[in-house]
Every structure is written in structure tokens, then in C-alpha cells.
Design an enzyme around this catalytic site. Structure first.
Site, PDB file in Angstrom:
ATOM      1  CB  CYS A  13      -1.017  -0.016   1.090  1.00 26.85           C
ATOM      2  SG  CYS A  13      -0.301  -0.001   2.809  1.00 26.85           S
ATOM      3  CB  CYS A  85      -4.006   1.533  -3.019  1.00 29.45           C
ATOM      4  SG  CYS A  85      -2.405   1.269  -2.564  1.00 29.45           S
ATOM      5  CB  CYS A  90      -1.137   0.269  -5.307  1.00 24.41           C
ATOM      6  SG  CYS A  90      -1.797  -0.168  -3.802  1.00 24.41           S
TER       7      CYS A  90
END
Ligand SMILES: CC(C)(COP(=O)(O)OP(=O)(O)OC[C@H]1O[C@@H](n2cnc3c(N)ncnc32)[C@H](O)[C@@H]1OP(=O)(O)O)[C@@H](O)C(=O)NCCC(=O)NCCS
Length: 288
Positions: A13, A85, A90
Site C-alpha cells: 500500500c 489501495c 498503489c
């Protein structure tokens, strides 16, 4: 599943602070004896104290974890990358690995006036959502390299419909379902969808392009949709099939009388379609 210390699963992330740390902790708890579990981000910060707190409640200690930059990782052995994400972009990971996209809203917030219980609750929601998806990791490791599995968006709809039509499946009512799609080198190769009707589910649109059958794509996507059904607390998932009864028996679906399907499913277009009138009804009860 591929196993061994040399097989890596990487969660990504942005900040490597909450979601990917929670995912690393949960995956290590479950697969740590047979897989190398890693996490990283594009702008690492520090492990969020509420992530530490929510994981303590399930017996996982994140206090020794650190936020790491994805570029600092040794990519050797990483076979599966899972991006977490939702709204944000991401980090990229360019090695030709399998990729799963699990969009999860960031539980962290800058709002300092929010009560602590409410803040912690958002971390618990994220933790439960991630925990519910772990069943997909094993089937995903068996997929062909460069496969990307992600929820289907509106932009995917034309390719999704073309795939279903090509596999002889109906597209009516697809907008009422949440679909997941697999692509290899950008080409849509497989799909599965879940309809939810008052606590009961219909698994539909399980389709794999003919050239890609037998490579585990349907197994991974059906597992994904059953994880979604469990997370949503559905009591059972039913389906209609003409030729794939034996396939769905592998997942525990049991063929039954069509009249015994939950009445709530009567709202689905699947039950009205002439193409499905000769299909067998199958149901999988889910533990609630
Ligand atoms: C059914 C279908 C989704 C399976 O896809 P797939 O990607 O080949 O499945 P997987 O790779 O996950 O699994 C392959 C295994 O399932 C078995 N299998 C595949 N189709 C089967 C069927 N119709 N009946 C029984 N077993 C089947 C294969 O023999 C293989 O067995 P093995 O693991 O012992 O070698 C695919 O054949 C398909 O798209 N069919 C047309 C659409 C359809 O009927 N969908 C279901 C109704 S929604």
C-alpha cells in the site's frame, strides 16, 4: 500451492503503515511456516499504533514491524503481489508476478476529534476484510505468472460481457452482481460474479476463456467470490449450471430441487432466463 522459504508474497500500500502491515501479520500467522510474507509501500512512514492494537486482539505482534520502501526489497522469489489501495495509487512492482488487487479503504485518518472506539473500529473492519480474503492466496499462487485478479469496474464491462457471451453464459442482470476478473497481459481471460439477495447469494458468470481452462483460474475466482459471500455474512450461495455440476461439487455445492432455493433469490434474473430453465440448482451453505 507452491511453498518453501523461497516463495514470497508481498503486500503493498502507500505508507506501509496500516493495511499492508495488518495483511502481513495475518498472512504470516497463517502461512508463515511455508511462505515468505512481506509488506512495503511507496512512501513508508511508521506502523500505525491502531494497527498494532487491532492485531494484538488476534494474537499478532506488530511492534517489531517497520514501514519499508518497496524499492529496498529484494524481489527474488516474490511470486504474488497483493495491492491494498482503494482511492490511492498503489506502488508499482514490475517483476512478472501474479497480482491480486484488494481495494480496502485506509482505516487511518487525520481527524483527531474522532472518538477512539470509532477509530479502532475502522481498523477492525479493515482487519476482518483482509482476513476474509486469505483463502485466495493458495489458489492464486497456482495461477499462471502475470495473471492479475481485480474487481471488475464499469470500464471492464464490455470485455466482461464479451467473455461471458463467448462462454455461452447470460449477461442479463450483471449490473446487480459484484464481479471479479482475471487478466493475463491485459487480456480478460476469466470472471466470476456474486449476486446478493436479502442475505442469500447467487454465484454466476463463472467463465474462463477456452484457451486458459485447466490453469486454476476458475478455482481462484470462485474462491474469491465465496470469500466475499462469507464477509457479507450470506447464509448460503446458490448457482445454476448446465454442464459444470461436477466442477462445483469440488467446492461443496450440493445439487437440489429448484423449488428449494431460498425465495429471496426469485428477484434474480438468473432464475427467469430461458437459457437457465434446464439448469441444475446447486447450493453451498455458509457457516454464519
Ligand atoms: C467450468 C469452468 C469455469 C472451469 O474453468 P477452469 O479454469 O478450467 O477450472 P480450473 O482450472 O479451476 O479447474 C480445473 C479442474 O476442474 C475440472 N473441470 C473443469 N470443468 C469441469 C466440469 N464442467 N465438470 C467437472 N469438472 C470440471 C477439470 O477437469 C480440472 O480438473 P483437475 O484439477 O483434476 O485437473 C470452465 O470450463 C468454463 O468457463 N465453462 C463454461 C462456462 C460455465 O459452464 N460456467 C459455469 C456456470 S456459471
Amino acid at each position: 500451492m507452491k511453498t518453501g522459504d523461497e516463495v514470497g508474497v508481498l503486500f503493498l500500500c502507500v505508507a506501509n503503515s496500516a493495511r499492508s502491515q495488518i495483511a502481513e501479520g495475518l498472512a504470516r500467522q497463517r502461512f508463515g511456516d511455508r511462505l515468505r510474507i512481506l509488506s512495503a509501500g511507496s512512501r513508508p512512514t511508521r506502523v500505525n499504533p491502531l494497527a498494532i492494537e487491532t492485531m494484538k486482539a488476534v494474537g499478532v505482534d506488530l511492534t517489531t514491524h517497520h514501514s519499508k520502501l518497496v524499492e529496498d526489497l529484494d524481489p527474488a522469489g516474490i511470486e504474488l503481489v497483493i495491492t491494498l489501495c482503494a482511492e490511492e495509487v498503489c506502488p508499482a512492482f514490475y517483476a512478472p508476478v501474479r497480482r491480486l488487487h484488494w481495494p480496502i479503504t485506509d482505516p487511518a485518518t487525520d481527524a483527531t476529534d474522532e472518538p477512539m472506539a470509532q477509530r479502532l473500529h475502522r481498523f477492525e473492519v479493515a482487519r476482518r476484510s483482509i482476513a476474509s480474503k486469505l483463502d485466495i492466496i493458495e489458489p492464486a499462487l497456482a495461477l499462471p505468472p502475470r495473471t492479475v485478479v481485480a474487481p471488475a469496474t464499469d470500464d471492464d464491462r464490455p470485455e466482461l460481457e464479451a467473455l461471458l457471451v463467448g462462454c455461452g453464459l447470460p449477461i442479463e442482470g450483471l449490473a446487480q452482481a459484484s464481479s471479479v476478473m482475471a487478466r493475463i497481459d491485459g487480456v480478460a481471460v476469466a470472471a466470476a460474479a456474486l449476486e446478493e439477495w436479502e442475505g442469500f447469494g447467487i454465484l454466476r458468470s463463472v467463465a474462463v476463456a477456452e484457451a486458459h481452462r485447466g490453469t486454476g483460474l476458475a478455482t481462484a475466482l470462485v474462491t474469491d467470490r465465496l470469500c466475499a459471500a462469507r464477509l457479507a455474512g450470506l447464509r448460503s450461495v446458490s448457482l445454476l449450471t448446465t454442464g459444470a455440476r461436477g466442477y462445483f461439487e469440488r467446492f461443496g455445492f450440493v445439487a437440489g430441487d429448484r423449488s428449494s432455493l431460498p425465495p429471496a433469490l426469485g428477484a434474480s434474473t438468473q432464475l427467469e432466463l430461458p437459457a437457465c430453465s434446464t439448469a441444475v440448482a446447486m447450493t453451498l451453505a455458509l457457516a454464519t
